[in-house]
Design a protein around this motif. Structure first.
Motif, PDB file in Angstrom:
ATOM      1  N   LEU A 150       4.609 -16.615 -19.450  1.00 25.69           N
ATOM      2  CA  LEU A 150       4.502 -15.977 -18.139  1.00 25.69           C
ATOM      3  C   LEU A 150       3.569 -14.775 -18.263  1.00 25.69           C
ATOM      4  CD1 LEU A 150       5.468 -16.029 -15.234  1.00 25.69           C
ATOM      5  CD2 LEU A 150       7.418 -14.657 -15.894  1.00 25.69           C
ATOM      6  N   ASP A 151       2.387 -14.917 -17.671  1.00 21.94           N
ATOM      7  CA  ASP A 151       1.358 -13.882 -17.771  1.00 21.94           C
ATOM      8  C   ASP A 151       1.052 -13.360 -16.376  1.00 21.94           C
ATOM      9  OD1 ASP A 151      -0.692 -12.226 -18.479  1.00 21.94           O
ATOM     10  OD2 ASP A 151      -2.163 -13.828 -18.740  1.00 21.94           O
ATOM     11  N   LEU A 152       1.438 -12.114 -16.111  1.00 18.33           N
ATOM     12  CA  LEU A 152       1.195 -11.465 -14.821  1.00 18.33           C
ATOM     13  C   LEU A 152       0.373 -10.201 -15.088  1.00 18.33           C
ATOM     14  CD1 LEU A 152       4.898 -11.629 -13.537  1.00 18.33           C
ATOM     15  CD2 LEU A 152       3.095 -13.301 -13.118  1.00 18.33           C
ATOM     16  N   GLU A 153      -0.830 -10.146 -14.562  1.00 23.93           N
ATOM     17  CA  GLU A 153      -1.701  -9.006 -14.893  1.00 23.93           C
ATOM     18  C   GLU A 153      -2.759  -8.788 -13.816  1.00 23.93           C
ATOM     19  OE1 GLU A 153      -4.604  -7.474 -18.547  1.00 23.93           O
ATOM     20  OE2 GLU A 153      -3.900  -9.552 -18.455  1.00 23.93           O
ATOM     21  N   ILE A 154      -2.977  -7.513 -13.478  1.00 21.08           N
ATOM     22  CA  ILE A 154      -4.110  -7.151 -12.627  1.00 21.08           C
ATOM     23  C   ILE A 154      -5.339  -7.052 -13.519  1.00 21.08           C
ATOM     24  CG2 ILE A 154      -5.089  -5.429 -11.067  1.00 21.08           C
ATOM     25  CD1 ILE A 154      -2.278  -4.567 -10.339  1.00 21.08           C
ATOM     26  N   LYS A 155      -6.300  -7.929 -13.296  1.00 16.24           N
ATOM     27  CA  LYS A 155      -7.492  -7.965 -14.140  1.00 16.24           C
ATOM     28  C   LYS A 155      -8.466  -6.844 -13.781  1.00 16.24           C
ATOM     29  CE  LYS A 155      -6.555 -11.605 -16.663  1.00 16.24           C
ATOM     30  NZ  LYS A 155      -6.376 -11.495 -18.128  1.00 16.24           N
ATOM     31  N   LYS A 156      -8.693  -6.663 -12.502  1.00  9.10           N
ATOM     32  CA  LYS A 156      -9.609  -5.599 -12.086  1.00  9.10           C
ATOM     33  C   LYS A 156      -9.320  -5.223 -10.649  1.00  9.10           C
ATOM     34  CE  LYS A 156     -13.329  -8.806 -10.835  1.00  9.10           C
ATOM     35  NZ  LYS A 156     -14.756  -9.157 -11.037  1.00  9.10           N
ATOM     36  N   SER A 157      -9.681  -3.985 -10.290  1.00 10.29           N
ATOM     37  CA  SER A 157      -9.468  -3.514  -8.928  1.00 10.29           C
ATOM     38  C   SER A 157     -10.531  -2.480  -8.592  1.00 10.29           C
ATOM     39  CB  SER A 157      -8.077  -2.900  -8.781  1.00 10.29           C
ATOM     40  OG  SER A 157      -7.913  -2.365  -7.484  1.00 10.29           O
ATOM     41  N   SER A 158     -11.097  -2.599  -7.420  1.00  9.99           N
ATOM     42  CA  SER A 158     -12.136  -1.653  -7.005  1.00  9.99           C
ATOM     43  C   SER A 158     -11.548  -0.425  -6.335  1.00  9.99           C
ATOM     44  CB  SER A 158     -13.118  -2.340  -6.040  1.00  9.99           C
ATOM     45  OG  SER A 158     -12.427  -2.878  -4.928  1.00  9.99           O
ATOM     46  N   ARG A 163      -5.121   4.838 -14.289  1.00  7.01           N
ATOM     47  CA  ARG A 163      -3.752   5.191 -14.650  1.00  7.01           C
ATOM     48  C   ARG A 163      -2.748   4.346 -13.849  1.00  7.01           C
ATOM     49  NH1 ARG A 163      -2.246  11.431 -14.532  1.00  7.01           N
ATOM     50  NH2 ARG A 163      -3.868  11.351 -16.146  1.00  7.01           N
ATOM     51  N   GLN A 164      -3.037   4.172 -12.553  1.00  6.30           N
ATOM     52  CA  GLN A 164      -2.172   3.333 -11.719  1.00  6.30           C
ATOM     53  C   GLN A 164      -2.221   1.872 -12.178  1.00  6.30           C
ATOM     54  OE1 GLN A 164      -3.998   4.542  -7.901  1.00  6.30           O
ATOM     55  NE2 GLN A 164      -1.910   5.039  -7.228  1.00  6.30           N
ATOM     56  N   LEU A 165      -3.430   1.433 -12.573  1.00  7.01           N
ATOM     57  CA  LEU A 165      -3.593   0.056 -13.034  1.00  7.01           C
ATOM     58  C   LEU A 165      -2.760  -0.189 -14.280  1.00  7.01           C
ATOM     59  CD1 LEU A 165      -5.182  -2.530 -12.392  1.00  7.01           C
ATOM     60  CD2 LEU A 165      -6.949  -1.743 -13.965  1.00  7.01           C
ATOM     61  N   ALA A 166      -2.753   0.779 -15.201  1.00  7.19           N
ATOM     62  CA  ALA A 166      -1.958   0.657 -16.422  1.00  7.19           C
ATOM     63  C   ALA A 166      -0.468   0.607 -16.090  1.00  7.19           C
ATOM     64  CB  ALA A 166      -2.256   1.809 -17.362  1.00  7.19           C
ATOM     65  N   SER A 167      -0.030   1.420 -15.129  1.00  2.00           N
ATOM     66  CA  SER A 167       1.381   1.434 -14.726  1.00  2.00           C
ATOM     67  C   SER A 167       1.782   0.115 -14.074  1.00  2.00           C
ATOM     68  CB  SER A 167       1.645   2.590 -13.751  1.00  2.00           C
ATOM     69  OG  SER A 167       1.406   3.832 -14.361  1.00  2.00           O
ATOM     70  N   ALA A 168       0.882  -0.391 -13.225  1.00  2.00           N
ATOM     71  CA  ALA A 168       1.169  -1.658 -12.547  1.00  2.00           C
ATOM     72  C   ALA A 168       1.298  -2.791 -13.556  1.00  2.00           C
ATOM     73  CB  ALA A 168       0.071  -1.974 -11.538  1.00  2.00           C
ATOM     74  N   THR A 231       4.763  -6.238  -6.215  1.00  2.00           N
ATOM     75  CA  THR A 231       4.493  -5.198  -7.213  1.00  2.00           C
ATOM     76  C   THR A 231       3.046  -4.733  -7.118  1.00  2.00           C
ATOM     77  OG1 THR A 231       6.157  -6.115  -8.717  1.00  2.00           O
ATOM     78  CG2 THR A 231       4.483  -4.668  -9.684  1.00  2.00           C
ATOM     79  N   VAL A 232       2.124  -5.689  -6.989  1.00  2.00           N
ATOM     80  CA  VAL A 232       0.704  -5.343  -6.840  1.00  2.00           C
ATOM     81  C   VAL A 232       0.482  -4.538  -5.561  1.00  2.00           C
ATOM     82  CG1 VAL A 232      -1.624  -6.258  -6.568  1.00  2.00           C
ATOM     83  CG2 VAL A 232      -0.029  -7.363  -8.153  1.00  2.00           C
ATOM     84  N   LEU A 233       1.112  -4.965  -4.465  1.00  2.00           N
ATOM     85  CA  LEU A 233       0.914  -4.295  -3.174  1.00  2.00           C
ATOM     86  C   LEU A 233       1.359  -2.837  -3.205  1.00  2.00           C
ATOM     87  CD1 LEU A 233       2.047  -7.117  -0.716  1.00  2.00           C
ATOM     88  CD2 LEU A 233      -0.247  -6.133  -0.867  1.00  2.00           C
ATOM     89  N   ARG A 234       2.380  -2.531  -4.012  1.00  2.00           N
ATOM     90  CA  ARG A 234       2.866  -1.147  -4.070  1.00  2.00           C
ATOM     91  C   ARG A 234       1.817  -0.199  -4.640  1.00  2.00           C
ATOM     92  NH1 ARG A 234       7.755  -3.354  -5.951  1.00  2.00           N
ATOM     93  NH2 ARG A 234       7.354  -2.619  -8.067  1.00  2.00           N
ATOM     94  N   TYR A 235       0.875  -0.733  -5.433  1.00  2.00           N
ATOM     95  CA  TYR A 235      -0.152   0.105  -6.034  1.00  2.00           C
ATOM     96  C   TYR A 235      -1.438   0.119  -5.200  1.00  2.00           C
ATOM     97  CZ  TYR A 235       2.774   0.621 -10.127  1.00  2.00           C
ATOM     98  OH  TYR A 235       3.807   0.949 -10.981  1.00  2.00           O
ATOM     99  N   LEU A 236      -1.435  -0.638  -4.121  1.00  2.00           N
ATOM    100  CA  LEU A 236      -2.565  -0.609  -3.193  1.00  2.00           C
ATOM    101  C   LEU A 236      -2.230   0.305  -2.034  1.00  2.00           C
ATOM    102  CD1 LEU A 236      -3.442  -4.426  -3.166  1.00  2.00           C
ATOM    103  CD2 LEU A 236      -4.405  -2.634  -4.610  1.00  2.00           C
ATOM    104  N   ASP A 237      -3.104   0.394  -1.067  1.00  2.00           N
ATOM    105  CA  ASP A 237      -2.858   1.205   0.120  1.00  2.00           C
ATOM    106  C   ASP A 237      -1.817   0.491   0.973  1.00  2.00           C
ATOM    107  OD1 ASP A 237      -2.861   2.654   2.449  1.00  2.00           O
ATOM    108  OD2 ASP A 237      -5.044   2.842   2.564  1.00  2.00           O
TER     109      ASP A 237
END
Length: 493
Positions: A150-158, A163-168, A231-237
Motif C-alpha cells: 500500500l503506497d500512498l504519497e503526494i509526488k509533487k504539488s505546485s 514542510r506541509q508536503l513532508a507532513s502530509a 488527507t490530501v485535501l486537508r493540506y490544500l486550500d
C-alpha cells in the motif's frame, strides 16, 4: 454439598436451558475428524446442516418425537434420541460407508459413467424446479482482505509547501502502515425469504441482519482511496474545490473536504435490499439448472472426463460417487458428484478450479494501472428431495478469491484561474476472499397473485456487533458459528 450438586446438574443441562437450544459436534468414528455438511433432520423436511467444523445448533422445539437423524454421503446414517445425545456429551460419531461398488455389481455389467451423466442431464427438468418458489433462508458471508502493498504519497504539488508536503506524506505513510497491519475481516449474517417468480421477477424480505466488524472497518478500496483523498485535501486550500483526474479520466468535477465530511455523516447501518437480493440470488443460481449453473457447467460431456469411483446403498437407493476433471481447455473445474440410481438426481456437488485454472482476468496494468485475477472458486451444493420428490437446495457454499493490483496517479486540479495541481500516487496490491453460505429452512410454491401483493423495502437496518453472540439468532435455523467466528473480537483488531 447440595448446592454443588444442583450447580452440576444445571451445567449438565445447560444446552437445554440456553433458550432451549442444543449445540453438538459430528465426527468420524474412525479418525475423530470433524464431518462438515451433515444433514441434521429434526422432523420431516426440517433441520439444519453442520458447519465446516462439524458443529450444529438446533432449537429443541423443532425436534419431533425426541429423535434426530444424521445423514451424510459417504457415511452410514444414524438416528439418536436427545437422551442418547446428552449421554454422549453432545458428540455424534458417524461410521464411514463401506466401499460397495464391487459388491453391488458382481458381474462385469457395471454401469457406464458417461451413460449415468447423460441420464442426469436428461432428468434435470424433471428433478429440479427453480421458478415460482419462495425460499426461506439464512445467509452468512465471511470476507477477508490481505494487503500486500500500500503506497500512498503526494509526488509533487505546485501549491503545498515542502514542510506541509513532508507532513502530509508522513500521515499517508502512517495510514498505509496501519491498514497493512490490520486484520481485514468481517462477517455478515441475514435471514429472510427470497420470492422468485422467474429469473427477472424476484422480491426479498429480510427479517434480521447483523454485521460483525473490527473497530477500523473502512478497509474497502473505495474507503481507503476516500480517506487518502481527504488527507490530501486537508493540506490544500480547504476553501476551494478541485477536479480529480486519473490519467485521461475525470473522476470528480467539484471535490472538496466538506463533501467528504458530509458523506461520512450520511453513513447509516443499513443494507440496500437490492444488494442483498443480488448476493442471495447469485448463490442460489449456482444450485439451479439454467445457463451458468454449476450443474449445467459440469454436465458437459464434451469438455469433462468422468470416473465412477464408488457406489453405496443408502435407504435402499444405490448412490454413485463420480469424480470429474477437465478434458478440454475450456473446462475449468474438478470435483465430485453423488448421483441417485433411482432418479438420476444429484444429491451433492463439490467443485473447485482445476490445477492451473483461473476465472475472469483483467490486465490493464500498463494502460490504466489495473490488474484483476479471479484465482479461487470452490464450493459445495447439497440437495434434498421434498415430499413431491423434487430435489431442492438444502445448503450452498461458494468461496471466491481475487488478486488485485491498482496503481493510480491522481491529480487534484484547483478550480481557479491559475489551476495549481497536486499529484498523488495511489498504489495497492492484495488478495480478497469471500465465503458465502446459504442454509434453506423451507422452500414453498409461490403463485403470481401472492407475489404481486408482496412488498419489498429499499433498505434494511443491521445490527453492528464486535463479537458473536449466541442469543442473536436464538430460535432460528442457522449455521453454527465456526471457531474463528466465536473467537473474533472486533475491539482487539
Amino acid at each position: 454439598m447440595r448446592a454443588f450438586f444442583i450447580l452440576g446438574v444445571l451445567l449438565l443441562l445447560s444446552p437445554f436451558l440456553n433458550a432451549q437450544e442444543l449445540t453438538a459436534k459430528i465426527i468420524d468414528s474412525k479418525t475423530n475428524a470433524s464431518i462438515p455438511f451433515v444433514a441434521v433432520q429434526t422432523a420431516p423436511y426440517k433441520g439444519v446442516i453442520s458447519n465446516e467444523e462439524g458443529e450444529f445448533v438446533i432449537n429443541l422445539k423443532d425436534v419431533d418425537a425426541n429423535m434426530i437423524e444424521f445423514s451424510c454421503l459417504g457415511y452410514q446414517s444414524l438416528t439418536m434420541s436427545l437422551e442418547d445425545l446428552e449421554s454422549n456429551n453432545y458428540i455424534i460419531q458417524l461410521a464411514p460407508a463401506i466401499n460397495e461398488l464391487d459388491a453391488i455389481y458382481l458381474t462385469n455389467t457395471k454401469p457406464n459413467v458417461d451413460s449415468i451423466i447423460s441420464r442426469v442431464s436428461e432428468n434435470l427438468i424433471k428433478n429440479y424446479k427453480s421458478e415460482a418458489l419462495s425460499y426461506n433462508f439464512f445467509y452468512r458471508e465471511t470476507s477477508y482482505t490481505n494487503f500486500e502493498n500500500l503506497d500512498l504519497e503526494i509526488k509533487k504539488s505546485s501549491k503545498v509547501k515542502k514542510r506541509q508536503l513532508a507532513s502530509a506524506n508522513k500521515e499517508l505513510a502512517a495510514m498505509g502502515s496501519s491498514i497493512l497491519n490490520r486484520k481485514a475481516v468481517y462477517f455478515t449474517d441475514y435471514s429472510g425469504t427470497l420470492n422468485v417468480l422467474d429469473d427477472s421477477l424476484k422480491k426479498l424480505n429480510v427479517e434480521k441482519a447483523t454485521k460483525i466488524i473490527n473497530s477500523n472497518n473502512e478497509m474497502s478500496l473505495e474507503a481507503i482511496q476516500k480517506n487518502a483523498q481527504n488527507t490530501v485535501l486537508r493540506y490544500l486550500d480547504t476553501t476551494m474545490t478541485y477536479k480529480l483526474k486519473t490519467g485521461l479520466f475525470k473522476i470528480e468535477d467539484s471535490l472538496s473536504l466538506n463533501d467528504g465530511d458530509d458523506d461520512n455523516e450520511k453513513d447509516l447501518d443499513e443494507f440496500k435490499i437490492e444488494d442483498l437480493k443480488k448476493n442471495t440470488w447469485s448463490v442460489l443460481q449456482k444450485s439451479q439448472t439454467g445457463s451458468g449453473s454449476m450443474l449445467q457447467t459440469i454436465l458437459n460431456t464434451k469438455i469433462y472426463d468422468y470416473t465412477l469411483v464408488n457406489a453405496s446403498v443408502i435407504n435402499g437407493d444405490v448412490i454413485y460417487f463420480i469424480t470429474f476433471e477437465p478434458k478440454r481447455s475450456s473446462a475449468h473445474f474438478s470435483g465430485s458428484l453423488y448421483v441417485s440410481e433411482n432418479t438420476y438426481g444429484v444429491l451433492k456437488l463439490d467443485y473447485k478450479y482445476a490445477k492451473g485454472k483461473q476465472g475472469e482476468k483483467i490486465n490493464l496494468k500498463l494502460l490504466l494501472g489495473v490488474k484483476y485475477i479471479e484465482n479461487v472458486n470452490t464450493g459445495t451444493i447439497i440437495y434434498q428431495q421434498n415430499d413431491q420428490t423434487i430435489y431442492e437446495p438444502r445448503y450452498i457454499k461458494n468461496e471466491s478469491g481475487q488478486y488485485f493490483y491498482l496503481n493510480r496517479p491522481l491529480k487534484f486540479i484547483e478550480n481557479s484561474s491559475d489551476r495549481p495541481k497536486t499529484t498523488f500516487n495511489f498504489k495497492i496490491i492484495g488478495n480478497t476472499i469471500s465465503r458465502e453460505e446459504v442454509l434453506f429452512s423451507s422452500i414453498t410454491r409461490l403463485n403470481r397473485l401472492t407475489f404481486e401483493t408482496l412488498e419489498e423495502k429499499e433498505v434494511v437496518a443491521y445490527d453492528v456487533l464486535k463479537k458473536y453472540n449466541n442469543s442473536t439468532w436464538s430460535g432460528q435455523q442457522t449455521l453454527a458459528p465456526t471457531e474463528e467466528l466465536k473467537a473474533f473480537d472486533g475491539k482487539e483488531n
